[in-house]
Motif scaffolding. Structure first.
Motif, PDB file in Angstrom:
ATOM      1  N   VAL A 181       0.843  -1.199   0.000  1.00  0.00           N
ATOM      2  CA  VAL A 181       0.000   0.000   0.000  1.00  0.00           C
ATOM      3  C   VAL A 181       0.879   1.251   0.000  1.00  0.00           C
ATOM      4  O   VAL A 181       1.787   1.377   0.819  1.00  0.00           O
ATOM      5  CB  VAL A 181      -0.937   0.043   1.230  1.00  0.00           C
ATOM      6  N   LYS A 182       0.588   2.164  -0.910  1.00  0.00           N
ATOM      7  CA  LYS A 182       1.306   3.441  -0.976  1.00  0.00           C
ATOM      8  C   LYS A 182       0.355   4.545  -0.534  1.00  0.00           C
ATOM      9  O   LYS A 182      -0.776   4.628  -1.016  1.00  0.00           O
ATOM     10  CB  LYS A 182       1.789   3.703  -2.406  1.00  0.00           C
ATOM     11  N   LEU A 183       0.815   5.352   0.385  1.00  0.00           N
ATOM     12  CA  LEU A 183      -0.017   6.433   0.916  1.00  0.00           C
ATOM     13  C   LEU A 183       0.201   7.720   0.141  1.00  0.00           C
ATOM     14  O   LEU A 183       1.332   8.106  -0.125  1.00  0.00           O
ATOM     15  CB  LEU A 183       0.325   6.705   2.386  1.00  0.00           C
ATOM     16  N   GLU A 184      -0.901   8.392  -0.194  1.00  0.00           N
ATOM     17  CA  GLU A 184      -0.794   9.776  -0.691  1.00  0.00           C
ATOM     18  C   GLU A 184      -0.933  10.737   0.491  1.00  0.00           C
ATOM     19  O   GLU A 184      -0.246  11.734   0.571  1.00  0.00           O
ATOM     20  CB  GLU A 184      -1.909  10.056  -1.706  1.00  0.00           C
ATOM     21  N   SER A 185      -1.871  10.429   1.389  1.00  0.00           N
ATOM     22  CA  SER A 185      -2.079  11.242   2.594  1.00  0.00           C
ATOM     23  C   SER A 185      -1.626  10.418   3.794  1.00  0.00           C
ATOM     24  O   SER A 185      -1.269   9.255   3.650  1.00  0.00           O
ATOM     25  CB  SER A 185      -3.560  11.606   2.715  1.00  0.00           C
ATOM     26  N   GLY A 186      -1.631  11.011   4.972  1.00  0.00           N
ATOM     27  CA  GLY A 186      -1.188  10.278   6.154  1.00  0.00           C
ATOM     28  C   GLY A 186      -2.139  10.439   7.319  1.00  0.00           C
ATOM     29  O   GLY A 186      -1.800  11.042   8.333  1.00  0.00           O
ATOM     30  N   ARG A 187      -3.347   9.933   7.181  1.00  0.00           N
ATOM     31  CA  ARG A 187      -4.339  10.048   8.260  1.00  0.00           C
ATOM     32  C   ARG A 187      -4.123   8.961   9.310  1.00  0.00           C
ATOM     33  O   ARG A 187      -3.573   7.896   9.022  1.00  0.00           O
ATOM     34  CB  ARG A 187      -5.752   9.923   7.692  1.00  0.00           C
TER      35      ARG A 187
END
Length: 324
Positions: free
Chosen positions: A229-235
């Motif tokens: 999984v690659k994150l664009e945001s970091g919630r």
């Protein structure tokens, strides 16, 4: 701009037209986002953050074009103590360090975890980091998530790393084992906010903050999938919430995991390993960013932890036992 000392802050900014007409504390929070709202409010009250050279109150309205000047001393953050906790440091220079976090280590002191955290360990390893907001921690991993984290050692590095995170130029790639067989990769674009029913849980919710995750299949098993999984945001809890949202919760996730999925006729060892996996099977595998001072692109990789490798081995054995 800041001057040479990490302890003295000298910043100025002109209020953009779009922000004009708001309260000073609201504008300051947007223009000097690396500092907390409470810290900025204190500086306004102390006369350290002025508007066109004048001392005003936090609630006073400021118009577009006004010049904010911040001149303050950076004080130690909170009543934190240094503790000699081992750190697995994979890279370090005078500006930043990259650590490989083990399962069970809380990143930041909070209710129920006043000490024994990564922050306490950082203060022992590099005492001057107390002068950097949140002791240089610019992003977090959940207590039981393993893998790579970058920490800023100076104010300059902290500001630039936060900017990179906001611009999404920091690449964070995770690996996880999920319940269910994913047929193909995809993109999850679903806002995340705090659950209205359980405060410790996050959830996909209309009023949440934008959150985007990209996932792809690495290996499929009879009832599970090894996923990247690659994150664009970091919630908060983003991967755990997003993968549950699309029907593939993480193995071992006590908060979001739901029911166990045991492949039919699986070995007792396999059943036990799945039931007793002690944490969410999530690992921050790759980290890539621009060095905050040199600008050089840097990349690190963390090997999978032992418990993760063992579970993958059992899943592969189970798949092979039933092929054909």
């Amino acid at each position: 701009m800041s001057n040479d000392s990490d302890l003295t802050i000298q910043l100025n900014a002109q209020v953009p037209t779009a922000l004009g007409g708001q309260r000073l504390d609201q504008i300051a929070a947007q223009l000097f986002g690396e500092y907390s709202r409470s810290r900025l409010s204190s500086w306004i009250k102390e006369g350290r953050l002025t508007v066109d050279g004048e001392v005003v109150r936090p609630r006073d309205i400021v118009h577009g074009g006004a010049v904010l000047l911040l001149e303050a001393e950076q004080e130690a953050q909170g009543e934190w103590i240094a503790q000699d906790i081992p750190l697995n440091i994979v890279y370090e220079d005078e500006h930043l360090l990259v650590i490989d976090k083990p399962a069970g280590l809380v990143v930041h002191p909070a209710a129920g975890h006043a000490d024994g955290t990564l922050l306490n360990a950082l203060l022992h390893h590099f005492p001057d980091i107390i002068n950097v907001p949140r002791a240089g921690i610019v992003h977090r991993l959940d207590k039981d998530t393993t893998g790579l984290m970058v920490v800023a050692k100076t104010m300059q590095a902290q500001t630039r790393l936060v900017e990179q995170l906001q611009k999404r130029s920091v690449s964070r790639i995770y690996e996880c084992i999920v319940i269910g067989v994913i047929t193909s990769g995809g993109k999850i674009d679903a806002p995340i906010g705090r659950s209205s029913s359980q405060r410790q849980r996050m959830a996909v919710t209309d009023g949440g903050k934008p959150a985007v995750s990209h996932y792809r299949v690495l290996e499929r098993y009879r009832s599970h999938t090894y996923t990247r999984v690659k994150l664009e945001s970091g919630r908060t809890h983003q991967i755990r919430v997003h993968m549950t949202h699309v029907g593939f919760p993480l193995v071992g996730d006590q908060l979001y995991g739901g029911r166990f999925r045991i492949p039919p006729a699986a070995s007792q060892t396999m059943v036990q390993a799945l039931k007793e996996f002690p944490r969410q099977a999530l690992h921050a595998r790759f980290l890539e960013l621009d060095h905050p001072v040199t600008g050089q692109r840097m990349k690190w990789e963390s090997p999978l932890p032992e418990d993760f490798v063992w579970l993958l081995t059992l899943l592969r054995q189970d798949r092979e036992a039933f092929v054909g």
